[in-house]
Design an enzyme around this catalytic site. Structure first.
Site, mmCIF file in Angstrom:
data_model
loop_
_atom_site.group_PDB
_atom_site.id
_atom_site.type_symbol
_atom_site.label_atom_id
_atom_site.label_comp_id
_atom_site.label_asym_id
_atom_site.label_seq_id
_atom_site.Cartn_x
_atom_site.Cartn_y
_atom_site.Cartn_z
ATOM 1 N N TYR A 59 0.754 -1.140 -0.032
ATOM 2 C CA TYR A 59 0.030 -0.019 -0.097
ATOM 3 C C TYR A 59 1.112 1.367 -0.162
ATOM 4 C CZ TYR A 59 -4.317 -2.635 0.748
ATOM 5 O OH TYR A 59 -5.497 -3.558 0.717
ATOM 6 N N SER A 164 -7.153 -13.505 -0.130
ATOM 7 C CA SER A 164 -7.618 -12.251 -0.656
ATOM 8 C C SER A 164 -8.010 -12.538 -2.103
ATOM 9 C CB SER A 164 -7.085 -11.177 -0.265
ATOM 10 O OG SER A 164 -7.857 -10.102 -0.883
ATOM 11 N N SER A 216 -13.763 -2.072 -1.078
ATOM 12 C CA SER A 216 -14.468 -1.137 -2.119
ATOM 13 C C SER A 216 -15.931 -1.197 -2.278
ATOM 14 C CB SER A 216 -13.660 -1.231 -3.523
ATOM 15 O OG SER A 216 -12.155 -0.768 -3.452
ATOM 16 N N CYS A 217 -16.300 -1.080 -1.135
ATOM 17 C CA CYS A 217 -17.782 -1.085 -1.078
ATOM 18 C C CYS A 217 -18.157 0.147 -1.613
ATOM 19 C CB CYS A 217 -18.391 -1.130 0.351
ATOM 20 S SG CYS A 217 -17.685 -2.371 1.384
ATOM 21 N N GLY A 221 -15.124 4.842 -4.483
ATOM 22 C CA GLY A 221 -15.639 6.280 -4.531
ATOM 23 C C GLY A 221 -16.592 6.627 -5.789
ATOM 24 N N ARG A 222 -16.338 5.752 -6.890
ATOM 25 C CA ARG A 222 -16.819 6.033 -7.998
ATOM 26 C C ARG A 222 -18.429 6.194 -8.177
ATOM 27 N NH1 ARG A 222 -16.700 1.940 -12.307
ATOM 28 N NH2 ARG A 222 -16.154 0.603 -10.352
ATOM 29 N N SER A 269 -12.426 5.647 3.378
ATOM 30 C CA SER A 269 -12.326 7.074 3.581
ATOM 31 C C SER A 269 -11.163 7.500 4.447
ATOM 32 C CB SER A 269 -13.650 7.604 3.815
ATOM 33 O OG SER A 269 -13.534 8.884 4.043
ATOM 34 N N GLY A 270 -10.719 8.723 4.383
ATOM 35 C CA GLY A 270 -9.736 9.433 5.114
ATOM 36 C C GLY A 270 -10.629 10.404 6.122
HETATM 37 P P1 NAP Z 1 -14.287 2.467 -0.770
HETATM 38 O O1 NAP Z 1 -14.924 3.208 0.395
HETATM 39 O O2 NAP Z 1 -14.841 2.100 -2.086
HETATM 40 O O3 NAP Z 1 -13.554 3.906 -1.549
HETATM 41 C C1 NAP Z 1 -12.901 5.105 -0.903
HETATM 42 C C2 NAP Z 1 -12.666 6.188 -1.698
HETATM 43 O O4 NAP Z 1 -14.061 6.917 -1.932
HETATM 44 C C3 NAP Z 1 -11.832 7.231 -0.845
HETATM 45 O O5 NAP Z 1 -11.087 7.769 -1.915
HETATM 46 C C4 NAP Z 1 -12.937 8.244 -0.549
HETATM 47 O O6 NAP Z 1 -12.372 9.500 -0.375
HETATM 48 C C5 NAP Z 1 -14.068 8.100 -1.355
HETATM 49 N N1 NAP Z 1 -15.480 8.445 -0.592
HETATM 50 C C6 NAP Z 1 -16.037 7.931 0.205
HETATM 51 N N2 NAP Z 1 -17.124 8.514 0.412
HETATM 52 C C7 NAP Z 1 -17.235 9.538 -0.568
HETATM 53 C C8 NAP Z 1 -18.074 10.524 -0.692
HETATM 54 N N3 NAP Z 1 -19.576 10.596 -0.111
HETATM 55 N N4 NAP Z 1 -18.008 11.332 -1.759
HETATM 56 C C9 NAP Z 1 -16.919 11.146 -2.694
HETATM 57 N N5 NAP Z 1 -15.962 10.315 -2.348
HETATM 58 C C10 NAP Z 1 -16.075 9.298 -1.235
HETATM 59 O O7 NAP Z 1 -13.071 1.793 -0.391
HETATM 60 P P2 NAP Z 1 -11.496 1.396 -0.928
HETATM 61 O O8 NAP Z 1 -10.635 2.578 -0.429
HETATM 62 O O9 NAP Z 1 -11.509 1.182 -2.596
HETATM 63 O O10 NAP Z 1 -11.063 0.163 -0.404
HETATM 64 C C11 NAP Z 1 -11.142 0.036 1.217
HETATM 65 C C12 NAP Z 1 -10.145 -0.885 1.665
HETATM 66 O O11 NAP Z 1 -10.234 -1.933 1.110
HETATM 67 C C13 NAP Z 1 -8.676 -0.280 1.207
HETATM 68 O O12 NAP Z 1 -8.183 0.718 2.151
HETATM 69 C C14 NAP Z 1 -7.820 -1.527 1.534
HETATM 70 O O13 NAP Z 1 -7.620 -1.643 2.989
HETATM 71 C C15 NAP Z 1 -8.952 -2.566 1.132
HETATM 72 N N6 NAP Z 1 -8.669 -3.065 -0.361
HETATM 73 C C16 NAP Z 1 -8.304 -4.482 -0.451
HETATM 74 C C17 NAP Z 1 -8.069 -4.900 -1.585
HETATM 75 C C18 NAP Z 1 -7.630 -6.309 -1.645
HETATM 76 O O14 NAP Z 1 -7.282 -6.927 -3.239
HETATM 77 N N7 NAP Z 1 -7.703 -7.114 -0.764
HETATM 78 C C19 NAP Z 1 -8.094 -4.020 -2.852
HETATM 79 C C20 NAP Z 1 -8.715 -2.564 -2.604
HETATM 80 C C21 NAP Z 1 -8.959 -2.322 -1.351
HETATM 81 P P3 NAP Z 1 -12.464 10.225 0.852
HETATM 82 O O15 NAP Z 1 -11.252 9.835 1.695
HETATM 83 O O16 NAP Z 1 -12.187 11.617 0.679
HETATM 84 O O17 NAP Z 1 -13.501 10.104 1.731
#
Ligand code: NAP
Length: 304
Positions: A59, A164, A216-217, A221-222, A269-270
């Site tokens: 990461y 995973s 990536s629920c 963010g898309r 999210s951060g």
């Molecule tokens: P996500 O919740 O789908 O996406 C997070 C992104 O969405 C962030 O950039 C966040 O920005 C944005 N977001 C959230 N709410 C928003 C809103 N209301 N409006 C605009 N943007 C918004 O999750 P993800 O980060 O892709 O994945 C989550 C975690 O899963 C990762 O941190 C990692 O630990 C894990 N992961 C694992 C794998 C694997 O292969 N095992 C792959 C990918 C991820 P802000 O920070 O600005 O809120």
């Protein structure tokens, strides 16, 4: 809505107890937070009962674990109060790994052990609660992975193991060589990524009585910002009131939580307010028809 506290759940029958919501640290480097802001973020998670931390060696270009470890050492947070998960098995093309000539997977015994030792150093921890093999590796020798697990368990460096993005048969192959139950399969689950619901992955989790971790629920963010989903967002907004949700992300997290395999959503999210809002999804009631309405709305198709 009152301040939420994440419930707790075991990853598998005798597996580790985790918070139902998990803190995802993949994007930590991108957030460009100061150390004190990162401590605040970690403490915010803990105030919500989110004690399970998801990491991977790769990461942030191999940097996130050490950013987190520096913060953990500086904070007054008790490591024993956390469940720290990390992963290995992907080899990136990155300045930090100039020896890599191509992006590849690496699940040799030597690599798994070396990667965990580096993760522990970076995270400033004595042990990982759970180690996951990040991606299925076509070159994976299951016996060798099991040997690496055995060595890490014997040395007290890792307590439990999982995978995973594995298919059920890849999971079963590794399980057939490992004497303890694998505790989870961390997979992509969202209304945008529904493959796990039809390719047997979530059925397999129920069958094995393991809980998947959902990455990536929000579609990274898309779903919340991409112009092509504007119409979908409008339709979803019309459902908020019926389930008592105050934001689209809450609605989506409630949808993921409803799955019978009991996924642990990993929050990406951060932003503290978005993290709080996510955890509040636990309190929402969503009936079966509302669940299918969300599915239809995002996929654009009614079920057959
Ligand atoms: P996500 O919740 O789908 O996406 C997070 C992104 O969405 C962030 O950039 C966040 O920005 C944005 N977001 C959230 N709410 C928003 C809103 N209301 N409006 C605009 N943007 C918004 O999750 P993800 O980060 O892709 O994945 C989550 C975690 O899963 C990762 O941190 C990692 O630990 C894990 N992961 C694992 C794998 C694997 O292969 N095992 C792959 C990918 C991820 P802000 O920070 O600005 O809120």
């Amino acid at each position: 809505m009152t301040s939420p506290v994440s419930s707790r759940i075991h990853l598998s029958e005798d597996g580790p107890e985790c918070s139902r919501f998990v803190a995802g640290w993949w994007r930590l480097r991108d957030w460009s937070l100061t150390r004190s802001q990162t401590i605040e973020l970690l403490e915010h998670y803990l105030s919500l009962g989110v004690t399970t931390m998801d990491h991977a060696d790769i990461y942030g270009g191999y940097e996130c674990e050490s950013l987190f470890g520096a913060v953990l050492s500086e904070s007054s947070v008790d490591r024993e109060a956390l469940q720290i998960i990390s992963k290995c098995g992907i080899a990136l093309m990155d300045d930090a790994r100039p020896q890599h000539q191509v992006k590849h997977y690496q699940t040799s015994k030597a690599h798994i052990i070396a990667s965990v030792e580096r993760s522990l150093k970076n995270l400033a921890c004595e042990y990982l609660d759970v180690l996951l093999i990040h991606r299925p590796d076509p070159m994976m020798q299951a016996d060798e992975v099991a040997e690496a697990f055995e060595s890490l368990r014997r040395d007290g460096k890792v307590r439990d193991f999982g995978v995973s993005n594995f298919t059920p048969s890849q999971y079963e192959l590794l399980q057939s060589r490992w004497d303890a139950p694998l505790v989870t399969n961390q997979i992509e689950i969202s209304p945008l990524a529904t493959a796990a619901m039809t390719d047997g992955s979530l059925d397999h989790c129920q069958q094995r009585r393991i809980r998947p971790m959902a990455w990536s629920c929000l579609g990274g963010g898309r779903l919340l910002i991409a112009p092509e989903f504007e119409g979908v967002r409008k339709q979803l907004e019309s459902l908020l009131e019926a389930v008592g949700a105050t934001s689209l992300e809450q609605l989506i997290y409630a949808w993921v939580l409803k799955l019978p395999s009991q996924p642990l959503p990993i929050i990406g999210s951060g932003k503290k307010e978005r993290i709080t809002s996510a955890v509040q999804a636990q309190a929402l009631e969503m009936n079966r028809q509302q669940w299918f309405e969300i599915l239809e709305c995002v996929t654009g198709e009614e079920v057959a």
